[in-house]
Design a protein around this motif. Structure first.
Motif, PDB file in Angstrom:
ATOM      1  N   MET A  56       0.828  -1.189   0.000  1.00 49.20           N
ATOM      2  CA  MET A  56       0.000   0.000   0.000  1.00 49.20           C
ATOM      3  C   MET A  56       0.873   1.254   0.000  1.00 49.20           C
ATOM      4  N   GLY A  57       1.977   1.221   0.739  1.00 53.07           N
ATOM      5  CA  GLY A  57       2.888   2.353   0.741  1.00 53.07           C
ATOM      6  C   GLY A  57       3.484   2.598  -0.628  1.00 53.07           C
ATOM      7  N   THR A  58       3.818   1.527  -1.334  1.00 55.04           N
ATOM      8  CA  THR A  58       4.360   1.658  -2.690  1.00 55.04           C
ATOM      9  C   THR A  58       3.330   2.286  -3.627  1.00 55.04           C
ATOM     10  N   ARG A  59       2.079   1.868  -3.466  1.00 53.77           N
ATOM     11  CA  ARG A  59       1.019   2.435  -4.295  1.00 53.77           C
ATOM     12  C   ARG A  59       0.829   3.928  -4.012  1.00 53.77           C
ATOM     13  N   LEU A  60       0.828   4.306  -2.735  1.00 50.69           N
ATOM     14  CA  LEU A  60       0.636   5.715  -2.380  1.00 50.69           C
ATOM     15  C   LEU A  60       1.770   6.583  -2.899  1.00 50.69           C
ATOM     16  N   ALA A  61       2.988   6.022  -2.887  1.00 54.95           N
ATOM     17  CA  ALA A  61       4.147   6.793  -3.336  1.00 54.95           C
ATOM     18  C   ALA A  61       4.039   7.167  -4.815  1.00 54.95           C
ATOM     19  N   ALA A  62       3.221   6.445  -5.568  1.00 58.54           N
ATOM     20  CA  ALA A  62       3.071   6.715  -7.001  1.00 58.54           C
ATOM     21  C   ALA A  62       1.946   7.698  -7.301  1.00 58.54           C
ATOM     22  N   ILE A  63       1.216   8.129  -6.267  1.00 59.38           N
ATOM     23  CA  ILE A  63       0.076   9.026  -6.476  1.00 59.38           C
ATOM     24  C   ILE A  63       0.491  10.471  -6.252  1.00 59.38           C
ATOM     25  N   ASP A  64       0.073  11.335  -7.170  1.00 56.61           N
ATOM     26  CA  ASP A  64       0.255  12.778  -7.000  1.00 56.61           C
ATOM     27  C   ASP A  64      -1.016  13.317  -6.348  1.00 56.61           C
ATOM     28  N   PHE A  65      -0.971  13.515  -5.036  1.00 55.93           N
ATOM     29  CA  PHE A  65      -2.167  13.907  -4.304  1.00 55.93           C
ATOM     30  C   PHE A  65      -2.586  15.349  -4.579  1.00 55.93           C
ATOM     31  N   SER A  66      -1.714  16.125  -5.190  1.00 57.29           N
ATOM     32  CA  SER A  66      -2.096  17.492  -5.559  1.00 57.29           C
ATOM     33  C   SER A  66      -2.896  17.522  -6.852  1.00 57.29           C
ATOM     34  N   ASP A  67      -2.904  16.399  -7.596  1.00 53.49           N
ATOM     35  CA  ASP A  67      -3.698  16.270  -8.817  1.00 53.49           C
ATOM     36  C   ASP A  67      -5.106  15.840  -8.410  1.00 53.49           C
ATOM     37  N   THR A  68      -6.092  16.691  -8.642  1.00 56.68           N
ATOM     38  CA  THR A  68      -7.442  16.404  -8.163  1.00 56.68           C
ATOM     39  C   THR A  68      -8.031  15.139  -8.778  1.00 56.68           C
ATOM     40  N   ASP A  69      -7.673  14.827 -10.020  1.00 55.59           N
ATOM     41  CA  ASP A  69      -8.184  13.605 -10.651  1.00 55.59           C
ATOM     42  C   ASP A  69      -7.629  12.367  -9.941  1.00 55.59           C
ATOM     43  N   GLN A  70      -6.313  12.362  -9.665  1.00 57.81           N
ATOM     44  CA  GLN A  70      -5.714  11.227  -8.973  1.00 57.81           C
ATOM     45  C   GLN A  70      -6.233  11.116  -7.538  1.00 57.81           C
ATOM     46  N   LEU A  71      -6.409  12.256  -6.889  1.00 57.81           N
ATOM     47  CA  LEU A  71      -6.924  12.248  -5.528  1.00 57.81           C
ATOM     48  C   LEU A  71      -8.353  11.715  -5.503  1.00 57.81           C
ATOM     49  N   GLN A  72      -9.161  12.125  -6.476  1.00 58.19           N
ATOM     50  CA  GLN A  72     -10.549  11.656  -6.552  1.00 58.19           C
ATOM     51  C   GLN A  72     -10.597  10.139  -6.742  1.00 58.19           C
ATOM     52  N   ARG A  73      -9.727   9.612  -7.604  1.00 54.62           N
ATOM     53  CA  ARG A  73      -9.702   8.161  -7.834  1.00 54.62           C
ATOM     54  C   ARG A  73      -9.273   7.426  -6.568  1.00 54.62           C
ATOM     55  N   PHE A  74      -8.301   7.984  -5.867  1.00 57.87           N
ATOM     56  CA  PHE A  74      -7.835   7.354  -4.639  1.00 57.87           C
ATOM     57  C   PHE A  74      -8.971   7.233  -3.621  1.00 57.87           C
ATOM     58  N   VAL A  75      -9.715   8.314  -3.417  1.00 57.54           N
ATOM     59  CA  VAL A  75     -10.804   8.308  -2.445  1.00 57.54           C
ATOM     60  C   VAL A  75     -11.912   7.356  -2.879  1.00 57.54           C
ATOM     61  N   ALA A  76     -12.265   7.376  -4.166  1.00 58.59           N
ATOM     62  CA  ALA A  76     -13.367   6.546  -4.672  1.00 58.59           C
ATOM     63  C   ALA A  76     -13.018   5.063  -4.654  1.00 58.59           C
ATOM     64  N   ASP A  77     -11.739   4.736  -4.844  1.00 65.14           N
ATOM     65  CA  ASP A  77     -11.338   3.327  -4.967  1.00 65.14           C
ATOM     66  C   ASP A  77     -11.022   2.659  -3.634  1.00 65.14           C
ATOM     67  N   LEU A  78     -11.040   3.396  -2.540  1.00 64.49           N
ATOM     68  CA  LEU A  78     -10.728   2.795  -1.249  1.00 64.49           C
ATOM     69  C   LEU A  78     -11.729   1.694  -0.924  1.00 64.49           C
ATOM     70  N   SER A  79     -11.220   0.551  -0.485  1.00 62.81           N
ATOM     71  CA  SER A  79     -12.094  -0.555  -0.113  1.00 62.81           C
ATOM     72  C   SER A  79     -11.321  -1.505   0.796  1.00 62.81           C
ATOM     73  N   GLY A  80     -12.066  -2.365   1.487  1.00 65.67           N
ATOM     74  CA  GLY A  80     -11.441  -3.377   2.329  1.00 65.67           C
ATOM     75  C   GLY A  80     -10.544  -2.783   3.389  1.00 65.67           C
ATOM     76  N   TYR A  81      -9.352  -3.384   3.579  1.00 67.80           N
ATOM     77  CA  TYR A  81      -8.434  -2.966   4.626  1.00 67.80           C
ATOM     78  C   TYR A  81      -7.956  -1.529   4.430  1.00 67.80           C
ATOM     79  N   GLN A  82      -7.997  -1.024   3.180  1.00 63.74           N
ATOM     80  CA  GLN A  82      -7.552   0.350   2.933  1.00 63.74           C
ATOM     81  C   GLN A  82      -8.415   1.349   3.700  1.00 63.74           C
ATOM     82  N   CYS A  83      -9.706   1.032   3.855  1.00 63.16           N
ATOM     83  CA  CYS A  83     -10.596   1.928   4.581  1.00 63.16           C
ATOM     84  C   CYS A  83     -10.174   2.056   6.045  1.00 63.16           C
TER      85      CYS A  83
END
Length: 364
Positions: free
Chosen positions: A225-252
């Protein structure tokens, strides 16, 4: 004295319970220094200065940072019975450090009910654990009990006076009978908490060195999960939106209203209004819940409860390297992350109101 020129050292904290700090040989920096502790002529024990101190490495004071120490005095040690405490470095026959025992704080808590501290990650809980350490003998003080097997957790409750762990309420009630304990916790402003927790998890995959020194390794799921987060640009609203929408299971469990989750007796997929109401009911069972932003006020309340003099401590333990992930002043970003903090914000505001009602500081 020649020996004084060979060693570099510092004592961070000392009292009638323990002594902690760091030391290393100026020439043989990677060879752990051995220290013998004695009160007058009575040996109290020995320790090796090999614990990892990230702060010393980052400040360039020591090449590896493996030079810290944290030594508990014997349970029957009473500094009032001695005149001086001496530290002998390596094989030296003369003490390099001598301290007046009359100046060692005693800080013995008034006997009462044992304490359980619900350690919600990234809320200054590590600093609080370090502070409380001075109040209890080593045989009565246990932290990070989430790393223990269920049977081990139950065994230590027999002699524990202070327990702490990253355990949500549903797991706490499996270890202790809450009605027999004084319960404490800290909450942090939710957006800052989410930002800090994202920073922490995204660095897990690069912190193998630190895990080695702390004798603890995150499981492969968290590292992935840390490796996945390191690849996300959280300042990009599209990437941030996908991150929030895709959260499921243990990630929540890691990012969806995590502070509210800690007060639940079950594990929801996503926190709901009903979950929030249950969290509020659990809050009622706690002796005190403090605010990270006003850590010293929480610390003072704890000291008053135990009958201890007020103590000053800077809450700095376990601070991970920070990156600015997103701009909290951007309305669009705040709207995107709101589902991840909305119930945490309400719980935090509830504690703010209660804190002010009992004379706590006003939050601007």
């Amino acid at each position: 004295m020649f020996a004084e020129k060979l060693y570099r050292y510092a004592i961070d904290r000392i009292n009638g319970r323990f002594i902690s700090g760091w030391s290393f040989h100026r020439i043989f920096t990677n060879r752990p220094v051995a220290v013998r502790v004695a009160a007058d002529g009575h040996d109290l024990g020995t320790f090796s200065c090999r614990e990892y101190r990230r702060d010393l490495k980052e400040q360039g004071l020591h090449p590896s940072g493996c030079c810290g120490f944290d030594f508990s005095f014997p349970a029957d040690f009473d500094p009032r019975r001695y005149s001086a405490l001496h530290l002998y470095f390596d094989s030296s026959s003369r003490p390099l450090v001598s301290l007046d025992c009359r100046e060692l704080p005693l800080l013995a808590p008034i006997p009462g009910r044992p304490i359980f501290f619900m350690h919600i990650p990234k809320t200054a809980g590590t600093s609080f654990n370090a502070f409380v350490r001075q109040c209890f003998a080593g045989s009565e003080y246990f932290t990070h009990i989430e790393r223990l097997a269920q049977q081990q957790r139950r065994q230590i409750t027999v002699r524990a006076r202070f327990l702490s762990g990253h355990l949500p309420w549903r797991e706490i009630v499996e270890v202790i009978e809450p009605a027999h304990y004084d319960l404490y916790a800290l909450l942090r402003e939710p957006v800052a908490h989410l930002h800090s927790h994202l920073n922490y998890v995204r660095r897990v995959h690069t912190d193998a060195e630190h895990e080695h020194h702390f004798l603890f390794r995150h499981n492969d799921t968290i590292r992935a999960m840390g490796t996945r987060l390191a690849a996300i640009d959280f300042s990009d609203t599209d990437q941030l939106q996908r991150f929030v929408a895709d959260l499921s299971g243990y990630q929540c469990d890691f990012f969806d209203n995590i502070q509210t989750r800690y007060f639940l007796d079950h594990r929801p997929e996503r926190v709901t209004e009903a979950d929030y109401r249950q969290a509020v009911e659990t809050v009622e069972r706690f002796t005190a819940i403090g605010l990270t932003e006003y850590y010293h006020h929480f610390q003072d309340r704890f000291c008053r409860h135990l009958g201890l003099p007020a103590q000053q401590q800077t809450p700095r333990s376990n601070r991970s390297q920070r990156y600015h992930l997103f701009d909290c002043d951007t309305p669009e970003i705040m709207k995107i992350i709101d589902p991840l903090v909305c119930f945490d914000r309400r719980l935090y505001d509830l504690i703010v109101c209660r804190d002010q009602q009992i004379g706590g500081p006003k939050l601007s």
